[in-house]
Design a protein around this motif. Structure first.
Motif, PDB file in Angstrom:
ATOM      1  N   LEU A   1       0.827  -1.196   0.000  1.00 52.36           N
ATOM      2  CA  LEU A   1       0.000   0.000   0.000  1.00 52.36           C
ATOM      3  C   LEU A   1       0.869   1.256   0.000  1.00 52.36           C
ATOM      4  O   LEU A   1       1.965   1.275   0.562  1.00 52.36           O
ATOM      5  N   TRP A   2       0.374   2.292  -0.630  1.00 47.75           N
ATOM      6  CA  TRP A   2       0.970   3.621  -0.526  1.00 47.75           C
ATOM      7  C   TRP A   2       0.288   4.340   0.644  1.00 47.75           C
ATOM      8  O   TRP A   2      -0.863   4.025   0.988  1.00 47.75           O
ATOM      9  N   PHE A   3       0.973   5.313   1.230  1.00 45.79           N
ATOM     10  CA  PHE A   3       0.337   5.993   2.362  1.00 45.79           C
ATOM     11  C   PHE A   3       0.858   7.416   2.516  1.00 45.79           C
ATOM     12  O   PHE A   3       1.957   7.763   2.089  1.00 45.79           O
ATOM     13  N   VAL A   4       0.002   8.228   3.126  1.00 45.15           N
ATOM     14  CA  VAL A   4       0.312   9.635   3.402  1.00 45.15           C
ATOM     15  C   VAL A   4       1.008   9.742   4.750  1.00 45.15           C
ATOM     16  O   VAL A   4       0.599   9.107   5.728  1.00 45.15           O
ATOM     17  N   VAL A   5       2.058  10.556   4.801  1.00 41.00           N
ATOM     18  CA  VAL A   5       2.671  10.976   6.063  1.00 41.00           C
ATOM     19  C   VAL A   5       2.304  12.435   6.267  1.00 41.00           C
ATOM     20  O   VAL A   5       2.649  13.295   5.447  1.00 41.00           O
ATOM     21  N   HIS A   6       1.563  12.710   7.332  1.00 37.56           N
ATOM     22  CA  HIS A   6       1.093  14.071   7.593  1.00 37.56           C
ATOM     23  C   HIS A   6       1.526  14.601   8.958  1.00 37.56           C
ATOM     24  O   HIS A   6       1.249  15.754   9.287  1.00 37.56           O
ATOM     25  N   SER A   7       2.191  13.753   9.757  1.00 35.67           N
ATOM     26  CA  SER A   7       2.590  14.157  11.111  1.00 35.67           C
ATOM     27  C   SER A   7       3.989  13.634  11.409  1.00 35.67           C
ATOM     28  O   SER A   7       4.405  12.578  10.894  1.00 35.67           O
ATOM     29  N   LEU A   8       4.693  14.357  12.269  1.00 38.97           N
ATOM     30  CA  LEU A   8       6.076  13.977  12.580  1.00 38.97           C
ATOM     31  C   LEU A   8       6.154  12.630  13.291  1.00 38.97           C
ATOM     32  O   LEU A   8       7.132  11.891  13.120  1.00 38.97           O
ATOM     33  N   TRP A   9       5.122  12.280  14.070  1.00 38.32           N
ATOM     34  CA  TRP A   9       5.185  10.987  14.768  1.00 38.32           C
ATOM     35  C   TRP A   9       5.182   9.825  13.766  1.00 38.32           C
ATOM     36  O   TRP A   9       5.797   8.781  14.016  1.00 38.32           O
ATOM     37  N   GLN A  10       4.505  10.014  12.612  1.00 38.13           N
ATOM     38  CA  GLN A  10       4.524   8.974  11.593  1.00 38.13           C
ATOM     39  C   GLN A  10       5.931   8.825  11.003  1.00 38.13           C
ATOM     40  O   GLN A  10       6.387   7.713  10.723  1.00 38.13           O
ATOM     41  N   LEU A  11       6.597   9.932  10.832  1.00 36.92           N
ATOM     42  CA  LEU A  11       7.974   9.908  10.347  1.00 36.92           C
ATOM     43  C   LEU A  11       8.883   9.185  11.345  1.00 36.92           C
ATOM     44  O   LEU A  11       9.720   8.354  10.968  1.00 36.92           O
ATOM     45  N   ASP A  12       8.707   9.473  12.626  1.00 41.26           N
ATOM     46  CA  ASP A  12       9.477   8.766  13.668  1.00 41.26           C
ATOM     47  C   ASP A  12       9.240   7.260  13.584  1.00 41.26           C
ATOM     48  O   ASP A  12      10.172   6.459  13.698  1.00 41.26           O
ATOM     49  N   ALA A  13       7.972   6.869  13.390  1.00 44.26           N
ATOM     50  CA  ALA A  13       7.631   5.448  13.345  1.00 44.26           C
ATOM     51  C   ALA A  13       8.299   4.751  12.161  1.00 44.26           C
ATOM     52  O   ALA A  13       8.765   3.609  12.281  1.00 44.26           O
ATOM     53  N   ILE A  14       8.362   5.426  11.033  1.00 48.21           N
ATOM     54  CA  ILE A  14       9.023   4.842   9.861  1.00 48.21           C
ATOM     55  C   ILE A  14      10.503   4.628  10.150  1.00 48.21           C
ATOM     56  O   ILE A  14      11.069   3.560   9.838  1.00 48.21           O
ATOM     57  N   GLU A  15      11.131   5.606  10.727  1.00 50.31           N
ATOM     58  CA  GLU A  15      12.562   5.496  11.021  1.00 50.31           C
ATOM     59  C   GLU A  15      12.861   4.360  11.994  1.00 50.31           C
ATOM     60  O   GLU A  15      13.904   3.703  11.906  1.00 50.31           O
ATOM     61  N   GLN A  16      11.933   4.104  12.902  1.00 46.14           N
ATOM     62  CA  GLN A  16      12.160   3.082  13.929  1.00 46.14           C
ATOM     63  C   GLN A  16      11.715   1.688  13.500  1.00 46.14           C
ATOM     64  O   GLN A  16      12.076   0.696  14.127  1.00 46.14           O
ATOM     65  N   ALA A  17      10.951   1.605  12.411  1.00 46.82           N
ATOM     66  CA  ALA A  17      10.361   0.329  12.003  1.00 46.82           C
ATOM     67  C   ALA A  17      11.372  -0.547  11.274  1.00 46.82           C
ATOM     68  O   ALA A  17      12.326  -0.063  10.657  1.00 46.82           O
ATOM     69  N   SER A  18      11.132  -1.840  11.360  1.00 47.36           N
ATOM     70  CA  SER A  18      11.892  -2.816  10.570  1.00 47.36           C
ATOM     71  C   SER A  18      11.083  -3.098   9.309  1.00 47.36           C
ATOM     72  O   SER A  18       9.997  -3.690   9.376  1.00 47.36           O
ATOM     73  N   ILE A  19      11.566  -2.659   8.165  1.00 46.93           N
ATOM     74  CA  ILE A  19      10.831  -2.714   6.906  1.00 46.93           C
ATOM     75  C   ILE A  19      11.514  -3.688   5.957  1.00 46.93           C
ATOM     76  O   ILE A  19      12.723  -3.592   5.714  1.00 46.93           O
ATOM     77  N   SER A  20      10.733  -4.609   5.392  1.00 45.34           N
ATOM     78  CA  SER A  20      11.312  -5.629   4.511  1.00 45.34           C
ATOM     79  C   SER A  20      11.428  -5.184   3.063  1.00 45.34           C
ATOM     80  O   SER A  20      12.152  -5.801   2.276  1.00 45.34           O
ATOM     81  N   LYS A  21      10.676  -4.131   2.692  1.00 49.10           N
ATOM     82  CA  LYS A  21      10.825  -3.591   1.342  1.00 49.10           C
ATOM     83  C   LYS A  21      10.487  -2.100   1.370  1.00 49.10           C
ATOM     84  O   LYS A  21       9.752  -1.639   2.252  1.00 49.10           O
TER      85      LYS A  21
END
Length: 357
Positions: A95-115
């Motif tokens: 899925l594609w998704f919108v980032v509209h808040s800084l907490w979402q950006l923090d979550a991406i940086e901290q997440a383990s992403i396989s692709k």
């Protein structure tokens, strides 16, 4: 069975999507959030899948419904994710998704992403609902790039008053957006339905048509593109009872309408429990056997009354169009003091019957 039903013309839906894309000269995400504005998200997405560049929904639940129905193209989550744990589902279902808040950006940086992720970075250019502050926008873009977890970034914002063609607010928002994205190399998405139809100079590699897909205009004035739209939904029912009333008789709850002459009144199997607006007043247009008429009195939960006085051939069993190709949803909404978005989304209980598949 109760004769109330909503007829959904999928060929009209395809026509409107193509009109949006050609008018914009850009790629177009068909907005099918809120069950495709009451038209049925799965059936609408299936009808558009062969031609649509992708779809947009509000949340992951709506996206998963489309994936489970076999929709394999791009799907954008317009509100992004609500919990960091949803990122796993976003990756799993591509899925594609919108980032509209800084907490979402923090979550991406901290997440383990396989692709790698496809992110639409939203700027608050003046609507002041969701979106990053202009002062944070460049830094957020750079953080996404440096995270190593993002395959593509689209820069986006949303207009607050694009349905007001004589209002300068949209131009002001474009100026804020252009200043915030200066020097950033990415596709942009600014134009929703009113901006596609009425703001041709606004830059947009991607557009997000919503209400225009369903054949309704967002404007309260004539507009050239609106005249080319085809209504997708026809809400109809039948006259189930006819009353012959003398002058000075009240009709319906509260006696809000009093007959001013001898009148023939038709009772129609349609009410606010079906989604027809309760606040629609006497005089709201309807079509009876293809002839113009009007609503009388207060809308009830399951029934409403219409004027048959000047339609001598109309009577028991007559076909009543509440909105559709003869009675525009935008006209009904205007009489009811609301917008076509709401009356479509409020549709319930009536079965949807599809044609043009």
């Amino acid at each position: 069975m109760r004769p109330a039903r909503a007829l959904i013309d999928l060929q009209a839906l395809r026509h409107n999507y193509q009109l949006a894309r050609e008018t914009a000269g850009a790629k177009a995400l068909a907005v099918v959030k809120a069950d495709a504005y009451g038209h049925g998200a799965v059936r609408c997405a299936q009808a558009l899948e062969a031609q649509a560049d992708g779809f947009a929904v509000a949340c992951i639940e709506e996206a998963l419904e489309l994936r489970e129905a076999g929709i394999g193209g791009p799907i954008l989550l317009l509100e992004g994710f609500f919990e960091a744990s949803e990122l796993a589902l976003i990756v799993e279902h591509d899925l594609w998704f919108v980032v509209h808040s800084l907490w979402q950006l923090d979550a991406i940086e901290q997440a383990s992403i396989s692709k790698p992720l496809n992110v639409w970075l939203k700027l608050d250019s003046g609507m002041h609902r969701v979106g990053l502050h202009p002062a944070d926008y460049q830094a957020a873009y750079k953080r996404l790039l440096s995270s190593g977890k993002v395959a593509k970034i689209v820069l986006m914002s949303h207009f607050a008053r694009a349905d007001e063609l004589d209002c300068s607010r949209s131009d002001e928002q474009v100026a804020v957006f252009n200043a915030a994205r200066q020097g950033l190399s990415a596709e942009v998405s600014l134009r929703n339905s009113p901006a596609v139809m009425g703001w041709p100079k606004v830059p947009s590699d991607w557009v997000r048509p919503g209400i225009m897909l369903y054949g309704a205009t967002p404007f309260d004035q004539p507009q050239s593109v609106a005249e080319r739209l085809q209504p997708v939904m026809t809400l109809e029912s039948k006259v189930i009872c006819v009353r012959e009333l003398p002058a000075c008789e009240p009709i319906g709850y509260g006696g809000g309408f009093i007959t001013d002459r001898s009148m023939r009144v038709g009772v129609v199997a349609m009410g606010y429990a079906d989604g027809y607006p309760r606040q629609a007043p006497t005089g709201t247009p309807v079509s009876i056997d293809g002839q113009p008429s009007r609503l009388l009195g207060r809308v009830s939960m399951d029934m409403l009354c219409v004027d048959l006085t000047d339609l001598p051939r109309a009577g028991l069993g007559s076909q009543v169009e509440l909105w559709g190709k003869n009675v525009l949803a935008s006209d009904v909404a205007a009489h009811a003091g609301t917008i076509p978005y709401q009356i479509f989304c409020n549709l319930r209980r009536v079965p949807r019957l599809y044609s043009g598949a």
